[in-house]
Design a protein around this motif. Structure first.
Motif, PDB file in Angstrom:
ATOM      1  N   ARG A   1     -22.546  11.731  17.556  1.00  0.00           N
ATOM      2  CA  ARG A   1     -22.868  11.649  18.989  1.00  0.00           C
ATOM      3  C   ARG A   1     -21.590  11.673  19.807  1.00  0.00           C
ATOM      4  O   ARG A   1     -20.691  10.887  19.560  1.00  0.00           O
TER       5      ARG A   1
ATOM      6  N   PRO B   1     -26.464   3.786  25.207  1.00  0.00           N
ATOM      7  CA  PRO B   1     -26.966   2.566  24.577  1.00  0.00           C
ATOM      8  C   PRO B   1     -28.106   2.835  23.610  1.00  0.00           C
ATOM      9  O   PRO B   1     -28.858   3.796  23.762  1.00  0.00           O
ATOM     10  N   LEU B   2     -28.210   1.968  22.602  1.00  0.00           N
ATOM     11  CA  LEU B   2     -29.207   2.135  21.544  1.00  0.00           C
ATOM     12  C   LEU B   2     -30.313   1.104  21.699  1.00  0.00           C
ATOM     13  O   LEU B   2     -30.103   0.032  22.265  1.00  0.00           O
TER      14      LEU B   2
ATOM     15  N   ALA C   1     -31.279   1.336  16.255  1.00  0.00           N
ATOM     16  CA  ALA C   1     -31.781   2.534  15.582  1.00  0.00           C
ATOM     17  C   ALA C   1     -32.152   3.639  16.564  1.00  0.00           C
ATOM     18  O   ALA C   1     -33.247   3.634  17.116  1.00  0.00           O
ATOM     19  N   PRO C   2     -31.249   4.594  16.763  1.00  0.00           N
ATOM     20  CA  PRO C   2     -31.647   5.818  17.465  1.00  0.00           C
ATOM     21  C   PRO C   2     -32.357   6.720  16.466  1.00  0.00           C
ATOM     22  O   PRO C   2     -32.485   6.368  15.291  1.00  0.00           O
TER      23      PRO C   2
ATOM     24  N   LEU D   1     -29.384   1.417  36.240  1.00  0.00           N
ATOM     25  CA  LEU D   1     -30.094   1.302  34.976  1.00  0.00           C
ATOM     26  C   LEU D   1     -30.615   2.632  34.460  1.00  0.00           C
ATOM     27  O   LEU D   1     -30.768   2.816  33.270  1.00  0.00           O
TER      28      LEU D   1
ATOM     29  N   PRO E   1     -27.514   4.835  32.160  1.00  0.00           N
ATOM     30  CA  PRO E   1     -26.479   4.015  31.541  1.00  0.00           C
ATOM     31  C   PRO E   1     -25.319   4.880  31.089  1.00  0.00           C
ATOM     32  O   PRO E   1     -25.528   5.917  30.488  1.00  0.00           O
TER      33      PRO E   1
HETATM   34  P1  AMP Z   1     -32.415   6.895  21.420  1.00  0.00           P
HETATM   35  O1  AMP Z   1     -30.952   6.659  21.170  1.00  0.00           O
HETATM   36  O2  AMP Z   1     -32.806   8.319  21.249  1.00  0.00           O
HETATM   37  O3  AMP Z   1     -33.269   5.929  20.673  1.00  0.00           O
HETATM   38  O4  AMP Z   1     -32.639   6.615  22.944  1.00  0.00           O
HETATM   39  C1  AMP Z   1     -32.395   5.359  23.478  1.00  0.00           C
HETATM   40  C2  AMP Z   1     -32.761   5.430  24.910  1.00  0.00           C
HETATM   41  O5  AMP Z   1     -32.796   4.114  25.444  1.00  0.00           O
HETATM   42  C3  AMP Z   1     -31.795   6.222  25.743  1.00  0.00           C
HETATM   43  O6  AMP Z   1     -32.501   7.049  26.619  1.00  0.00           O
HETATM   44  C4  AMP Z   1     -31.039   5.153  26.480  1.00  0.00           C
HETATM   45  O7  AMP Z   1     -30.515   5.622  27.681  1.00  0.00           O
HETATM   46  C5  AMP Z   1     -32.096   4.078  26.656  1.00  0.00           C
HETATM   47  N1  AMP Z   1     -31.512   2.748  26.801  1.00  0.00           N
HETATM   48  C6  AMP Z   1     -31.057   1.976  25.814  1.00  0.00           C
HETATM   49  N2  AMP Z   1     -30.532   0.832  26.308  1.00  0.00           N
HETATM   50  C7  AMP Z   1     -30.669   0.887  27.637  1.00  0.00           C
HETATM   51  C8  AMP Z   1     -30.318   0.027  28.710  1.00  0.00           C
HETATM   52  N3  AMP Z   1     -29.712  -1.136  28.505  1.00  0.00           N
HETATM   53  N4  AMP Z   1     -30.597   0.428  29.952  1.00  0.00           N
HETATM   54  C9  AMP Z   1     -31.221   1.603  30.162  1.00  0.00           C
HETATM   55  N5  AMP Z   1     -31.578   2.466  29.208  1.00  0.00           N
HETATM   56  C10 AMP Z   1     -31.310   2.118  27.958  1.00  0.00           C
END
Ligand code: AMP
Ligand code: MG
Length: 324
Positions: A57, A62-63, A141-142, A221, A224
């Motif tokens: 990546r 954020p995850l 976990a993404p 928000l 991020p």
């Molecule tokens: P993924 O990595 O594909 O599981 O996607 C995670 C998603 O969660 C992404 O779209 C991030 O932008 C969103 N996300 C995770 N943590 C936050 C946070 N603290 N505030 C806003 N969005 C978040």
């Protein structure tokens, strides 16, 4: 990096093995009802950095932290009445809630990209739940695919993208939902849709009897890590510096300058270590430099995780804009 990826069965032995690997900081792909997740210990800086490395990546977005139960949720985040209602109605399930992070929560800063909010989900998949219960803590976990590729909905998809780059994959068959979780910002009085996903917005509105707001462009928000100056130290940051000036706090990478007393992202020049330490050392540099101070950062090679590190450092050095 592991040379071969173990294929684990979704039985007691496979789940125990997956949990042991995860507790030791290794990465294991696990089935959830949405898509396969590339799981790592959310409290372990190195494991979280390794997730970004395995996926290649280019950014530290954020995850989502996956948890086993509400007791773990309340250890990590503050829940508004709205968040409690959403959790009661839809967890476990394909809904992720962005909540206020509790100060001191055991979550690596790389997980939240340094934000004071955290995205949490209790997945419904029995295998994911069993692994989470066995680990006893949060798993970041993404989706378990290389960056920019299609999300995996079978163990074979995971292996096609990540074989040799992760310690294991638990084969739980095909994912039932097949698209990512719906993400709501639940930090305020009104839920804000951050991402469409497996739980239809109409269902949420129907069950809660209220409207889900569309995300406001430009809101902190909703994007991020996208504000240029997001997560910036208070002082000025100078990048690609070979030798710091006397009044600068030095954030090095690789070989330590003789006579310098600065901080170092990784004295051995290891990019995963540098990523794991990045937010900790930015905080430390910020504390040392203070509001009017200056921070000088050594060049970090623009390869692998170095790209995400440089992306984040570039934001830290950008002219200040937007909410602080
Ligand atoms: P993924 O990595 O594909 O599981 O996607 C995670 C998603 O969660 C992404 O779209 C991030 O932008 C969103 N996300 C995770 N943590 C936050 C946070 N603290 N505030 C806003 N969005 C978040
Ligand atoms: Mg993804």
């Amino acid at each position: 990096m592991p040379a071969s990826t173990q294929i684990l069965q979704p039985d007691a032995e496979g789940i125990a093995r997956a949990a042991a690997l995860l507790r030791a900081g290794a990465l294991v792909a696990i089935p959830t009802e949405t898509v396969y997740g590339l799981a790592g210990d959310a409290a372990n800086d190195h494991a979280v950095a390794a997730i970004f490395a395995a996926k290649d990546r280019p950014r530290f977005n954020p995850l989502i932290v996956h948890l086993a139960d509400m007791a773990q949720v309340t250890e990590i985040a503050r829940l508004s009445p709205l968040a409690r209602a959403l959790a009661a109605a839809f967890w476990p399930g394909p809904l992720t809630l962005v909540l206020r992070l509790k100060p001191g929560a055991r979550v690596a800063p790389l997980v939240t990209a340094g934000l004071d909010t955290v995205a949490l989900r209790l997945p419904a998949h029995p295998v994911a739940r069993a692994v989470l219960a066995a680990v006893g803590g949060g798993l970041a976990a993404p989706s378990a695919n290389p960056s920019g590729r299609i999300s995996p909905v079978s163990a074979a998809h995971v292996l096609a993208g990540l074989e040799g780059r992760i310690a294991g994959v638990v084969d739980g068959g095909d994912c039932a939902v097949g698209v990512e979780s719906t993400i709501l910002d639940a930090t305020g009085a009104v839920p804000i849709l951050l991402r469409e996903g497996g739980l239809p917005v109409e269902r949420i509105e129907e069950v809660l009897g209220l409207k889900v707001a569309a995300r406001q462009d430009g809101a902190l928000l909703s994007a991020p890590g996208q504000l240029a100056s997001h997560y910036a130290p208070r002082g000025a940051v100078r990048l690609e510096v070979a030798r710091p000036e006397k009044d600068e706090v030095w954030l090095g990478f690789g070989k330590i300058l003789s006579g310098s007393e600065g901080l170092n992202l990784s004295p051995s020049g290891d990019l995963t270590e540098a990523a794991a330490r990045l937010f900790h050392l930015l905080h430390e540099a910020d504390a040392r430099a203070g509001a009017g101070g200056r921070i000088a950062v050594a060049p970090v090679p623009e390869v692998g995780l170095g790209r995400a590190i440089n992306d984040r450092l570039g934001r830290a050095a950008a002219p200040r804009e937007g909410p602080k």
